[in-house]
Scaffold this motif. Structure first.
Motif, PDB file in Angstrom:
ATOM      1  N   ILE A 147       0.682  11.076  11.719  1.00  0.00           N
ATOM      2  CA  ILE A 147      -0.217  11.554  12.796  1.00  0.00           C
ATOM      3  C   ILE A 147      -1.634  11.828  12.297  1.00  0.00           C
ATOM      4  CG2 ILE A 147       1.711  12.437  14.169  1.00  0.00           C
ATOM      5  CD1 ILE A 147       0.729  15.310  13.515  1.00  0.00           C
ATOM      6  N   ASN A 148      -1.943  11.349  11.117  1.00  0.00           N
ATOM      7  CA  ASN A 148      -3.259  11.538  10.510  1.00  0.00           C
ATOM      8  C   ASN A 148      -3.478  10.383   9.534  1.00  0.00           C
ATOM      9  OD1 ASN A 148      -5.466  12.281   8.892  1.00  0.00           O
ATOM     10  ND2 ASN A 148      -4.987  14.455   9.028  1.00  0.00           N
ATOM     11  N   PRO A 149      -4.235   9.359   9.947  1.00  0.00           N
ATOM     12  CA  PRO A 149      -4.419   8.191   9.073  1.00  0.00           C
ATOM     13  C   PRO A 149      -5.020   8.515   7.707  1.00  0.00           C
ATOM     14  CG  PRO A 149      -5.077   7.677  11.323  1.00  0.00           C
ATOM     15  CD  PRO A 149      -4.834   9.147  11.284  1.00  0.00           C
ATOM     16  N   ALA A 150      -5.881   9.514   7.637  1.00  0.00           N
ATOM     17  CA  ALA A 150      -6.465   9.877   6.346  1.00  0.00           C
ATOM     18  C   ALA A 150      -5.398  10.431   5.406  1.00  0.00           C
ATOM     19  CB  ALA A 150      -7.588  10.906   6.539  1.00  0.00           C
ATOM     20  N   ARG A 151      -4.525  11.279   5.936  1.00  0.00           N
ATOM     21  CA  ARG A 151      -3.433  11.830   5.132  1.00  0.00           C
ATOM     22  C   ARG A 151      -2.541  10.709   4.599  1.00  0.00           C
ATOM     23  NH1 ARG A 151       1.140  11.956   3.462  1.00  0.00           N
ATOM     24  NH2 ARG A 151       2.900  13.309   3.965  1.00  0.00           N
ATOM     25  N   SER A 152      -2.200   9.743   5.458  1.00  0.00           N
ATOM     26  CA  SER A 152      -1.335   8.633   5.057  1.00  0.00           C
ATOM     27  C   SER A 152      -2.031   7.731   4.045  1.00  0.00           C
ATOM     28  CB  SER A 152      -0.921   7.823   6.287  1.00  0.00           C
ATOM     29  OG  SER A 152      -0.216   8.619   7.218  1.00  0.00           O
ATOM     30  N   LEU A 153      -3.321   7.473   4.257  1.00  0.00           N
ATOM     31  CA  LEU A 153      -4.067   6.598   3.350  1.00  0.00           C
ATOM     32  C   LEU A 153      -4.228   7.226   1.978  1.00  0.00           C
ATOM     33  CD1 LEU A 153      -5.778   4.001   2.967  1.00  0.00           C
ATOM     34  CD2 LEU A 153      -7.767   5.366   3.630  1.00  0.00           C
ATOM     35  N   GLY A 154      -4.581   8.514   1.936  1.00  0.00           N
ATOM     36  CA  GLY A 154      -4.783   9.181   0.653  1.00  0.00           C
ATOM     37  C   GLY A 154      -3.535   9.149  -0.211  1.00  0.00           C
ATOM     38  N   ALA A 155      -2.382   9.477   0.393  1.00  0.00           N
ATOM     39  CA  ALA A 155      -1.137   9.474  -0.367  1.00  0.00           C
ATOM     40  C   ALA A 155      -0.747   8.056  -0.790  1.00  0.00           C
ATOM     41  CB  ALA A 155      -0.023  10.103   0.472  1.00  0.00           C
ATOM     42  N   ALA A 156      -0.962   7.070   0.088  1.00  0.00           N
ATOM     43  CA  ALA A 156      -0.589   5.687  -0.238  1.00  0.00           C
ATOM     44  C   ALA A 156      -1.434   5.140  -1.381  1.00  0.00           C
ATOM     45  CB  ALA A 156      -0.735   4.806   0.996  1.00  0.00           C
ATOM     46  N   ILE A 157      -2.723   5.417  -1.378  1.00  0.00           N
ATOM     47  CA  ILE A 157      -3.607   4.905  -2.435  1.00  0.00           C
ATOM     48  C   ILE A 157      -3.262   5.520  -3.784  1.00  0.00           C
ATOM     49  CG2 ILE A 157      -5.982   5.041  -3.292  1.00  0.00           C
ATOM     50  CD1 ILE A 157      -6.945   4.387  -0.504  1.00  0.00           C
ATOM     51  N   ILE A 158      -3.035   6.817  -3.814  1.00  0.00           N
ATOM     52  CA  ILE A 158      -2.756   7.476  -5.091  1.00  0.00           C
ATOM     53  C   ILE A 158      -1.354   7.149  -5.588  1.00  0.00           C
ATOM     54  CG2 ILE A 158      -2.584   9.706  -6.255  1.00  0.00           C
ATOM     55  CD1 ILE A 158      -5.447   8.818  -5.543  1.00  0.00           C
ATOM     56  N   TYR A 159      -0.377   7.070  -4.697  1.00  0.00           N
ATOM     57  CA  TYR A 159       0.987   6.691  -5.092  1.00  0.00           C
ATOM     58  C   TYR A 159       1.044   5.199  -5.447  1.00  0.00           C
ATOM     59  CZ  TYR A 159       6.076   6.212  -4.796  1.00  0.00           C
ATOM     60  OH  TYR A 159       7.398   5.961  -5.064  1.00  0.00           O
ATOM     61  N   ASN A 160       0.513   4.361  -4.578  1.00  0.00           N
ATOM     62  CA  ASN A 160       0.279   2.932  -4.830  1.00  0.00           C
ATOM     63  C   ASN A 160       1.511   2.164  -5.312  1.00  0.00           C
ATOM     64  OD1 ASN A 160      -1.409   0.700  -4.720  1.00  0.00           O
ATOM     65  ND2 ASN A 160      -1.990   0.874  -6.882  1.00  0.00           N
ATOM     66  N   ARG A 161       2.612   2.345  -4.580  1.00  0.00           N
ATOM     67  CA  ARG A 161       3.793   1.524  -4.794  1.00  0.00           C
ATOM     68  C   ARG A 161       3.975   0.614  -3.579  1.00  0.00           C
ATOM     69  NH1 ARG A 161       7.311   3.972  -8.615  1.00  0.00           N
ATOM     70  NH2 ARG A 161       5.975   4.557 -10.361  1.00  0.00           N
ATOM     71  N   GLU A 162       4.607  -0.539  -3.797  1.00  0.00           N
ATOM     72  CA  GLU A 162       4.673  -1.548  -2.753  1.00  0.00           C
ATOM     73  C   GLU A 162       5.289  -1.034  -1.459  1.00  0.00           C
ATOM     74  OE1 GLU A 162       6.471  -6.066  -1.980  1.00  0.00           O
ATOM     75  OE2 GLU A 162       6.681  -5.088  -3.948  1.00  0.00           O
ATOM     76  N   HIS A 163       6.374  -0.265  -1.549  1.00  0.00           N
ATOM     77  CA  HIS A 163       7.040   0.176  -0.333  1.00  0.00           C
ATOM     78  C   HIS A 163       6.194   1.171   0.456  1.00  0.00           C
ATOM     79  CE1 HIS A 163       8.299   3.358  -3.170  1.00  0.00           C
ATOM     80  NE2 HIS A 163       8.348   4.130  -2.111  1.00  0.00           N
ATOM     81  N   ALA A 164       5.214   1.787  -0.201  1.00  0.00           N
ATOM     82  CA  ALA A 164       4.328   2.709   0.515  1.00  0.00           C
ATOM     83  C   ALA A 164       3.340   1.951   1.396  1.00  0.00           C
ATOM     84  CB  ALA A 164       3.570   3.589  -0.475  1.00  0.00           C
ATOM     85  N   TRP A 165       3.144   0.664   1.106  1.00  0.00           N
ATOM     86  CA  TRP A 165       2.197  -0.144   1.888  1.00  0.00           C
ATOM     87  C   TRP A 165       2.893  -1.011   2.933  1.00  0.00           C
ATOM     88  CZ3 TRP A 165      -2.596   1.282   1.630  1.00  0.00           C
ATOM     89  CH2 TRP A 165      -3.108   1.825   0.445  1.00  0.00           C
ATOM     90  N   ASN A 166       4.205  -1.175   2.806  1.00  0.00           N
ATOM     91  CA  ASN A 166       4.907  -2.083   3.724  1.00  0.00           C
ATOM     92  C   ASN A 166       4.735  -1.697   5.187  1.00  0.00           C
ATOM     93  OD1 ASN A 166       5.859  -3.655   1.614  1.00  0.00           O
ATOM     94  ND2 ASN A 166       7.811  -2.563   1.438  1.00  0.00           N
TER      95      ASN A 166
END
Length: 302
Positions: A250-269
């Motif tokens: 419910i917050n694209p910035a929250r999702s983007l920040g965690a995805a970029i720093i975690y940066n595993r393939e399944h986080a981007w699927n």
């Protein structure tokens, strides 16, 4: 604009909707006592020369940074425990997100409007509460703040962070992409609709006759304290409902920040869900409030 403070309320930029206390703003008096403010211009070049514009962006950056820092740390604390009963659990995670939104909206409402979420900014832009210039600037600063906040958490505890999903949003096992998208749309609708309702100036105008508030200054202070409460509570409730489905974006910035720093393939699927869903939900909430609840397009024709 230079040399003047901008009256920035929740969800508004300099186009404040303020009603003096003591006016009979209910019933037939609504049309007399309340005047709809003009929509914010699509482009406002003068903002780029104003220090308050950049100050507001910095406030959004810091607020989103703190939001990710506290909430992702809470998620990591729950994830590292073998027994959820030994930690704050899902309820504690939900309180962490809702409580931080309550605190941060309270802190930044008078500076930037306390958006802390690109979906909220998008919804308010569609309602013409702020210019496109400001909306884009806010979204950029929110995303940067989120990336930095998640990055600090990883810096503190890299092994734990990378071994426990990094707080990244994914559609959990047992749910389809459609389930995740639907959860994000409805969850963001609840949040953004609450933002519109909690900051509705016409509601403030109706309530301004209440005799327990002795002055307009007291009314303004009451509004600043009260408005963040339902917003934070909405975030808390949505997290309780949707953490099992998507971890609750419910917050694209929250999702983007965690995805970029975690940066595993399944986080981007499934990452697109956490942008498309919130933006659709925000647009629906803006449309519902402006067209159905407030009937503003129909008023402008009459």
């Amino acid at each position: 604009m230079e040399g003047k403070e901008e009256d920035v309320r929740l969800g508004a930029n300099k186009y404040a909707e303020r009603q003096p206390i003591g006016t009979a703003a209910q019933g037939a008096g609504d049309d007399k006592d309340y005047k709809e403010p003009p929509p914010a211009p699509l482009f406002e070049p003068g903002e780029l020369k104003s220090w308050s514009f950049y100050r507001a962006g910095i406030a959004e950056f810091i607020a989103t940074f703190l939001f990710l820092y506290i909430t992702i740390l809470t998620v990591m604390g729950v994830s590292k425990s073998n027994s959820k009963c030994a930690t704050v659990g899902i309820q504690g995670i939900a309180w962490s997100f809702g409580g931080m939104i309550f605190a941060l909206v309270y802190c930044t409402a008078g500076i930037s409007g306390g958006h802390i979420n690109p979906a909220v900014t998008f919804g308010l832009f569609l309602a013409r509460k702020l210019s496109l210039t400001r909306a884009i600037f806010y979204m950029i600063m929110q995303c940067l703040g989120a990336i930095c906040g998640a990055g600090v958490v990883k810096g503190f505890q890299q092994g734990l962070y990378m071994g426990n999903g990094g707080g990244a949003n994914v559609v959990n096992n047992g749910y389809t992409k459609g389930d995740g998208l639907g959860a994000e749309i409805v969850g963001t609708f609840v949040l953004v609709y609450t933002v519109f309702s909690a900051t509705d100036a016409k509601r403030n105008a109706r309530d301004s006759h209440v005799p327990v508030v002795p002055s307009s200054i007291a009314l303004q202070q009451f509004e600043i304290i009260l408005a963040p409460l339902p917003i934070g509570f909405a975030v808390f409730l949505v997290h309780l409902a949707t953490i099992p489905i998507t971890g609750t974006g419910i917050n694209p910035a929250r999702s983007l920040g965690a995805a970029i720093i975690y940066n595993r393939e399944h986080a981007w699927n499934d990452h697109w869900i956490f942008w498309v869903g919130p933006f659709i939900g925000a647009a629906l909430a803006a449309m519902y409030h402006q067209v159905i609840i407030r009937a503003i397009p129909f008023k402008s024709r009459s």
